[in-house]
Design an enzyme around this catalytic site. Structure first.
Site, PDB file in Angstrom:
ATOM      1  N   GLU A 385       0.831  -1.215   0.000  1.00  0.00           N
ATOM      2  CA  GLU A 385       0.000   0.000   0.000  1.00  0.00           C
ATOM      3  C   GLU A 385       0.865   1.265   0.000  1.00  0.00           C
ATOM      4  OE1 GLU A 385      -2.932  -0.274  -0.770  1.00  0.00           O
ATOM      5  OE2 GLU A 385      -3.172  -2.401  -0.384  1.00  0.00           O
ATOM      6  N   HIS A 513     -12.468  -7.881  -5.724  1.00  0.00           N
ATOM      7  CA  HIS A 513     -12.327  -7.090  -6.952  1.00  0.00           C
ATOM      8  C   HIS A 513     -13.468  -7.279  -7.943  1.00  0.00           C
ATOM      9  CE1 HIS A 513      -8.514  -7.471  -4.942  1.00  0.00           C
ATOM     10  NE2 HIS A 513      -8.063  -6.424  -5.584  1.00  0.00           N
TER      11      HIS A 513
HETATM   12  O1  X8Z Z   1      -5.986  -6.082  -3.687  1.00  0.00           O
HETATM   13  C1  X8Z Z   1      -4.798  -6.128  -3.426  1.00  0.00           C
HETATM   14  C2  X8Z Z   1      -4.156  -5.002  -2.607  1.00  0.00           C
HETATM   15  C3  X8Z Z   1      -4.831  -3.712  -2.812  1.00  0.00           C
HETATM   16  S1  X8Z Z   1      -4.513  -3.007  -4.375  1.00  0.00           S
HETATM   17  C4  X8Z Z   1      -4.253  -5.342  -1.148  1.00  0.00           C
HETATM   18  N1  X8Z Z   1      -4.048  -7.191  -3.802  1.00  0.00           N
HETATM   19  C5  X8Z Z   1      -4.624  -8.312  -4.533  1.00  0.00           C
HETATM   20  C6  X8Z Z   1      -5.582  -9.116  -3.667  1.00  0.00           C
HETATM   21  O2  X8Z Z   1      -5.607  -8.897  -2.455  1.00  0.00           O
HETATM   22  O3  X8Z Z   1      -6.287  -9.961  -4.198  1.00  0.00           O
HETATM   23  C7  X8Z Z   1      -2.615  -7.365  -3.566  1.00  0.00           C
HETATM   24  C8  X8Z Z   1      -2.294  -8.726  -4.109  1.00  0.00           C
HETATM   25  C9  X8Z Z   1      -3.453  -9.157  -4.941  1.00  0.00           C
HETATM   26 ZN    ZN Z   2      -2.523  -2.485  -4.659  1.00  0.00          ZN
END
Ligand code: X8Z
Ligand code: ZN
Length: 614
Positions: A385, A513
């Site tokens: 982060e 996501h």
């Molecule tokens: O979503 C994230 C970050 C925020 S941009 C914590 N990541 C992905 C996830 O958690 O699925 C980092 C690694 C992959």
């Molecule tokens: Zn990130």
């Protein structure tokens, strides 16, 4: 309100991109726009977008740190405003095609068209609906809880568990049924998202088509300074480079899981049940380390225990992350970062715990939003982060359309590249482990832990958007959402659902996501880029030893090199930014393979003669 004269349109040729949006009807006698008009237009667009985006991100921040119907409605309203402006501006910008604008203006016009991962149609009712759907879906994820199956003894509001509680089970428990309960429980929270998601796809596809894309996936793939098809092919090329390594790791881990759970539950030649890999999505297997440790009796790598023993609080963990960046020569984080960030989960309200980094006002109003626990995983996420925050500050001098990563994979790779310097040597220096493992056994142990994070992630990083691209294009109809999801998880990850699934489930929605509509290929790219970045930074720091032992901690030379790339923001095509740091214009997984060479040699010996694959 928009300051853009979007309807005073001159005749336009649509030659540049085959998928350019159709220009609205032209008044016959309108003056032909000039390069100077185009420059003035992006100047105004930057000013207007900055204003709208500050209002919207302020509302988003409030909503994410306090989920209620009111904050959702408020955020949706501000989202609507910026969507309306963008739709208009993009349509208005068509008139500048072929006017011979300067390169910066041309680039900003291109970036304007792909600025939103959720484009709205110009119909006001549909736009409002889309904004509401987006706010609602993320809220549903943030509020998700598992209260036990109806009629079960565990059911009851006081026993409800949120994602953090359930993730803790996934990380620590080795009880097959407890894991199954946590996994199936979390996957109930997304069932009701399905009709909303389907509607979001329909409306945003319409929005994407209005501005000249085939569908939303086509828009998402257009952000990489190459034709969308070439980008897809390039991603496949990187995957082909790392796939054999993933399959070796999968083979080894499956054999260890067979020892723990028996071959009846983890059969030969079959995908691994998705709930046994130490993580809700089987995307990061580092929590399995104790189960798969190559050599026992080596110096401990248990950072979690040290954090607990030292009673390290969240602020101290963030300070440790900040200290890494300042050791490279970056300025400390602003005072407001410490006042405005959310470091821990509030006890009295629902929040979006999924970690994120913000510049709320596009002027270095930096913050992170996390629900930090004292674990190594969270320590690494803090570095991730902060990478976003230091990037945001490095390009803050640019117009907002350039205030972004060279591509989205860059943004995700910076903090991770820094975290690759959290070597045992560094951990000892900061007092989080006692002894640095020196011999080959120690090295293989350290590498195994890293590979469980980085190599295990790759197929997951790729498949999420593989699924969404097919959903957006219509190849996967809503009646096959879940079936298609599991086909991809079997194909890429070699994992399978532990219990039978149906179209009453909506398992993609159980991953942040998807309801939050954040494109995911960025993380796949970042997992490749970060090793190339690490290698380049180590060279800048004058490192001569093996790549996996390098830590750039304290190297001002590496910091300077990194800052030069970060400061470019999105102002240049990404291969230029890539070359500024690495000397190469192409992403390549060979740095990752070089980094893991010792582990790979060891792994191949372990699995020799075993039946691998699924
Ligand atoms: O979503 C994230 C970050 C925020 S941009 C914590 N990541 C992905 C996830 O958690 O699925 C980092 C690694 C992959
Ligand atoms: Zn990130």
């Amino acid at each position: 309100m928009t300051t853009l004269p979007v309807l005073q349109l001159a005749a336009v040729l649509l030659a540049a991109t085959p998928s350019a949006p159709a220009a609205p009807p032209q008044p016959a006698a309108a003056a032909k726009p000039t390069a100077a008009d185009a420059k003035a237009f992006v100047g105004e667009a930057n000013a207007e977008l900055k204003k709208l985006w500050i209002r919207w991100s302020t509302a988003e921040w409030i909503k994410s740190t306090y989920i209620t119907d009111d904050t959702e409605r408020n955020a949706a309203a501000l989202n609507e405003d910026q969507m309306a402006y963008l739709t208009d501006a993009i349509r208005g910008a068509v008139r500048f095609q072929g006017v011979g604008a300067d390169p910066d203006t041309e680039r900003m016009l291109m970036l304007l068209r792909i600025a939103s991962p959720l484009p709205a149609p110009s119909d006001a009712a549909q736009r409002a609906e889309l904004a509401q759907l987006a706010a609602k879906l993320e809220g549903m994820y943030g509020k998700g809880k598992w209260c036990g199956a109806p009629g079960s003894a565990a059911r009851g509001a006081e026993k409800c568990r949120d994602l953090q509680d359930l993730e803790q089970v996934m990380a620590k428990s080795r009880d097959y049924d407890a894991l199954l309960d946590a996994w199936t429980g979390w996957h109930t929270i997304s069932r009701d998202m399905r009709p909303l998601y389907e509607r979001m796809v329909t409306i945003s596809n319409a929005g994407a088509r209005e501005i000249g894309f085939r569908d939303l996936g086509d828009l998402w793939r257009s952000g990489y300074d190459m034709p969308p098809d070439a980008f897809e092919a390039d991603t496949d090329r990187l995957w082909a480079q790392v796939k054999p390594f993933y399959e070796e790791l999968h083979c080894y881990v499956r054999s260890k899981l067979q020892k723990a759970y028996g071959k009846a539950r983890v059969p030969d030649g079959k995908p691994i049940p998705a709930h046994l890999l130490g993580n809700m999505w089987a995307q990061d297997w580092a929590n399995l380390y104790p189960l798969v440790e190559p050599y026992h009796g080596q110096p401990s790598l248990d950072v979690d225990a040290a954090l607990r023993r030292q009673k390290t609080d969240p602020i101290k963990m963030v300070k440790l992350g900040e200290a890494f960046f300042t050791s490279l020569g970056f300025e400390p984080l602003p005072k407001t970062f410490w006042e405005r960030s959310q470091f821990t989960k509030p006890r009295d309200r629902d929040v979006v715990c999924h970690a994120s980094a913000w510049d709320v006002t596009y002027s270095a109003d930096l913050r992170i939003k996390m629900c930090i626990r004292p674990t190594e995983e969270d320590l690494v996420t803090i570095h991730h982060e902060l990478g976003h925050n230091f990037y945001q500050r490095a390009y803050v001098h640019l117009p907002v359309l350039f205030q972004n990563g060279a591509n989205d994979g860059f943004h995700e790779a910076i903090g991770d590249a820094i975290a690759l310097s959290i070597t045992p040597g560094y951990l000892k220096q900061v007092g989080l482990i006692q002894t640095v493992p020196k011999d080959e056994k120690g090295v293989v142990n350290v590498q195994m832990k890293r590979a469980l994070e980085k190599v295990a992630f790759l197929p997951f990083g790729k498949l999420i958007d593989q699924w969404r691209w097919d959903v957006f294009s219509g190849k996967t109809p809503a009646s096959r959402y879940n079936a298609a999801w599991w086909e991809l998880r079997r194909k890429y990850q070699g994992v399978d659902a532990p219990v039978s699934r149906s179209e009453a489930d909506f398992d993609p929605g159980a991953k942040y996501h998807v309801p939050a509509n954040v494109p995911y290929t960025r993380y796949f790219l970042a997992h490749v880029y970060q090793f190339q970045f690490h290698k380049a930074l180590c060279e800048a720091a004058g490192w001569k030893g093996p790549l996996h032992e390098c830590s750039i901690y304290g190297s001002k030379a590496a910091g300077k090199k990194l800052d030069a790339m970060l400061a470019m923001g999105a102002s240049r095509p990404w291969p230029e930014a890539y070359a500024a740091l690495t000397g190469s214009r192409q992403a390549d997984a060979s740095a990752m393979l070089e980094y893991f060479a010792p582990l790979r040699a060891w792994l191949r010996k372990q699995i020799a003669g075993q039946s691998c694959g699924w």
